[in-house]
Scaffold this motif. Structure first.
Motif, mmCIF file in Angstrom:
data_model
loop_
_atom_site.group_PDB
_atom_site.id
_atom_site.type_symbol
_atom_site.label_atom_id
_atom_site.label_comp_id
_atom_site.label_asym_id
_atom_site.label_seq_id
_atom_site.Cartn_x
_atom_site.Cartn_y
_atom_site.Cartn_z
ATOM 1 N N UNK A 36 0.868 -1.182 0.000
ATOM 2 C CA UNK A 36 0.000 0.000 0.000
ATOM 3 C C UNK A 36 0.901 1.226 0.000
ATOM 4 N N UNK A 37 0.787 2.052 -1.029
ATOM 5 C CA UNK A 37 1.605 3.253 -1.134
ATOM 6 C C UNK A 37 0.735 4.466 -0.817
ATOM 7 N N UNK A 38 1.084 5.151 0.277
ATOM 8 C CA UNK A 38 0.356 6.342 0.716
ATOM 9 C C UNK A 38 1.112 7.580 0.243
ATOM 10 N N UNK A 39 0.433 8.416 -0.562
ATOM 11 C CA UNK A 39 1.122 9.595 -1.073
ATOM 12 C C UNK A 39 0.378 10.893 -0.751
ATOM 13 N N UNK A 40 -0.592 10.826 0.145
ATOM 14 C CA UNK A 40 -1.330 12.027 0.510
ATOM 15 C C UNK A 40 -2.083 11.842 1.807
ATOM 16 N N UNK A 46 -1.993 -10.230 9.108
ATOM 17 C CA UNK A 46 -2.479 -11.450 8.469
ATOM 18 C C UNK A 46 -2.093 -11.549 6.999
ATOM 19 N N UNK A 47 -1.923 -10.389 6.344
ATOM 20 C CA UNK A 47 -1.576 -10.413 4.917
ATOM 21 C C UNK A 47 -0.108 -10.081 4.653
ATOM 22 N N UNK A 48 0.624 -9.798 5.721
ATOM 23 C CA UNK A 48 2.039 -9.451 5.574
ATOM 24 C C UNK A 48 2.207 -8.268 4.615
ATOM 25 N N UNK A 49 1.409 -7.218 4.839
ATOM 26 C CA UNK A 49 1.407 -6.072 3.937
ATOM 27 C C UNK A 49 2.582 -5.139 4.214
ATOM 28 N N UNK A 50 2.989 -4.433 3.177
ATOM 29 C CA UNK A 50 3.944 -3.338 3.297
ATOM 30 C C UNK A 50 3.184 -2.031 3.147
ATOM 31 N N UNK A 51 3.369 -1.112 4.099
ATOM 32 C CA UNK A 51 2.778 0.222 4.030
ATOM 33 C C UNK A 51 3.918 1.206 3.768
#
Length: 329
Positions: A240-244, A260-265
């Motif tokens: 998930x790329x947060x740009x704002x 649970x999903x081993x996500x990258x923020x």
């Protein structure tokens, strides 16, 4: 003396003033540009009203991007000469450089001789949107053919640029919009699927589209409560790329989907590309090739005159637009 947009305090669009200002000549490594048009960005609204990642120094100029004709070059500039038509990749500081005016100076390294087929209006609003989307999707997420990419606030200029870049590499863009008013336009703009978030459950709809896997990449400028929904729509090991930070509400970390999903923020600004000369060169090539072939084409929503700068900022904050808002000088 030149007419320049400045503001002397934080506030709404009404704080913007057109003032007669003596613009200094370009310094070493800089060029002076007679501005023909400039694009508007939500980041400029946030800089004007606060808070923002950079604080204004009053009286403050404004504006990240523009297009026009080079009128002078500073010491050490070899790639540009007076008379060249250029457009500007947003520089690293909105406080140091600002494009809202009849004349502006910029670092030569962020100026580009854009395709001659583009009008001043089109060329004024290409770089913020395409560099922002390119850096996130191509450089960071390594977007590839067949990837599902979730693009929130998709009717913004950056969202539309992300849709076009996804299409250019064979990925599958899933656009979100709050109401159905812009759904047909998003499909016409290249979105493979559109999720209307006020009417549909985002995670359930993305699961149906992806046959249960979820999106590998999300590109989000909203944050706030929306982040929890985005995380729920992600695939295992997604990014998930947060740009704002468009949401006025607090942003809570979606811990359980992350676990649970081993996500990258991944937090991100377009400046990551501009700071890295090799990345910037790759971005220029990708975007210029796309513009020349027609795979990338800026979508212009509305054009205002220079004297309508306050009205233009009101419109920018209305969220009515579909694509880029441009001001002609």
């Amino acid at each position: 003396m030149s007419r320049i947009v400045r503001f002397h305090e934080l506030g709404g669009p009404e704080v913007l003033r057109i003032e007669e200002v003596e613009v200094p000549p370009p310094g070493p490594g800089e060029i002076a540009v007679e501005i023909k048009a400039f694009g508007l960005n939500r980041a400029e609204s946030m800089f004007r009203s606060g808070p923002y990642v950079e604080a204004p120094e009053f009286p403050a100029r404004l504006g990240y991007e523009g297009a026009g004709v080079v009128t002078a070059v500073g010491a050490g500039v070899a790639d540009f000469a007076p008379g060249d038509a250029v457009s500007v990749i947003p520089p690293l500081s909105i406080t140091r450089w600002g494009s809202y005016g009849e004349v502006a100076t910029f670092p030569a390294e962020v100026a580009v001789k854009h395709p001659a087929s583009l009008t001043w209006v089109e060329s004024a609003g290409i770089w913020m949107q395409y560099v922002t989307a390119y850096g996130a999707l191509i450089e960071i997420a390594k977007l590839a053919r067949g990837d599902f990419v979730l693009i929130t606030a998709a009717s913004s200029s950056v969202g539309l640029a992300a849709i076009q870049i996804a299409r250019a590499v064979g990925a599958i863009p899933i656009a979100t919009t709050r109401t159905s008013a812009k759904k047909a336009a998003l499909l016409d703009a290249g979105a493979a699927h559109v999720v209307v978030t006020r009417e549909e459950d985002l995670a359930a709809r993305v699961a149906a589209i992806t046959e249960g896997t979820g999106a590998r990449i999300a590109f989000d400028p909203v944050a706030g409560p929306m982040l929890e929904q985005v995380a729920g729509a992600m695939a295992q090991n997604g990014i998930v790329i947060e740009y704002g930070a468009l949401s006025p509400d607090p942003t809570s970390l979606p811990l359980f989907p992350l676990f649970t999903k081993n996500l990258t923020l991944h937090g991100y600004q377009y400046k990551d590309v501009v700071r890295d000369r090799k990345q910037l060169d790759r971005a220029k090539r990708f975007i210029l090739d796309g513009l020349a072939s027609g795979v990338l084409k800026p979508i212009i929503d509305k054009v205002f005159s220079f004297e309508q700068i306050v009205e233009a900022h009101h419109y920018l904050e209305s969220n009515q637009q579909f694509g880029k808002i441009v001001v002609t000088v």
